[in-house]
Scaffold this active site. Sequence first.
Site, PDB file in Angstrom:
ATOM      1  N   ASP A  81      15.616  -6.180  31.524  1.00 43.98           N
ATOM      2  CA  ASP A  81      14.787  -6.289  30.331  1.00 43.98           C
ATOM      3  C   ASP A  81      13.915  -5.021  30.254  1.00 43.98           C
ATOM      4  O   ASP A  81      14.394  -3.969  29.843  1.00 43.98           O
ATOM      5  CB  ASP A  81      13.950  -7.568  30.498  1.00 43.98           C
ATOM      6  CG  ASP A  81      13.379  -8.068  29.185  1.00 43.98           C
ATOM      7  OD1 ASP A  81      13.040  -7.240  28.347  1.00 43.98           O
ATOM      8  OD2 ASP A  81      13.262  -9.288  29.008  1.00 43.98           O
TER       9      ASP A  81
ATOM     10  N   ASP B 156      16.888 -18.831  32.886  1.00 45.51           N
ATOM     11  CA  ASP B 156      16.108 -20.046  32.649  1.00 45.51           C
ATOM     12  C   ASP B 156      15.063 -19.912  31.558  1.00 45.51           C
ATOM     13  O   ASP B 156      14.671 -18.818  31.167  1.00 45.51           O
ATOM     14  CB  ASP B 156      15.374 -20.436  33.933  1.00 45.51           C
ATOM     15  CG  ASP B 156      14.221 -19.480  34.230  1.00 45.51           C
ATOM     16  OD1 ASP B 156      14.453 -18.253  34.247  1.00 45.51           O
ATOM     17  OD2 ASP B 156      13.083 -19.952  34.411  1.00 45.51           O
TER      18      ASP B 156
END
Length: 182
Positions: free
Chosen positions: A108, A164
């Site tokens: 990210d 998640d």
Amino acid sequence: MLKKPSKVQGFEILYDEDTIKERVAELADRINLDYADKTPLLLIILKGSFIFAADLVRHLNIKHKLEFMTVASYFDNDPHTSGELELRLDLKRNIDGEDVIIVEDIVDTGKTLNYIYHSLQVRQPASLEIVTLLDKKESREVDLSIKYSGFDIPNRFVIGYGLDEAGFFRNLPYIAMKEEER
Ligand code: PRP
């Protein structure tokens, strides 16, 4: 017959099971070729990459070893802290002279991998490369050289296949992204 996990409300499927399967096999094939005369050490970064890693290594036909590492970010508990990273589970062995491949589920900002990469580089591996299933290039804050990347994804929150939301949904066999607010 087992019932599959159902669709998660507010999320749309980005990559289905078959698409992921095919791409993971392609990544493994490239590693099989590039490391044909080597015995790499695959370093799996927990927790998110456990499913990707499990599928990836089952496509490898080269001799290899596995190790695991966990990195914790203080962002997890307090968004007002500096976001420093800390090795929570470190390697229990030396890696000097080894061909190391770091296995990540997603890059990210790149801060986690940047931290891991540098903490490994000083241990003098023979080579150090990165394989990630997902790459969110738009939100990158630090430069990283990623040799093997599965999919470039939009700057949206994703779950499933190891990833998640508040600890849930890692078991989904597909990758889903949060629907845009209307
Ligand atoms: C995720 C992912 C990477 C990191 C990427 O881990 O597995 O390690 O975030 O983010 P960055 O590029 O912005 O640093 P997470 O902290 O969610 O932990 P988890 O793998 O245990 O879910």
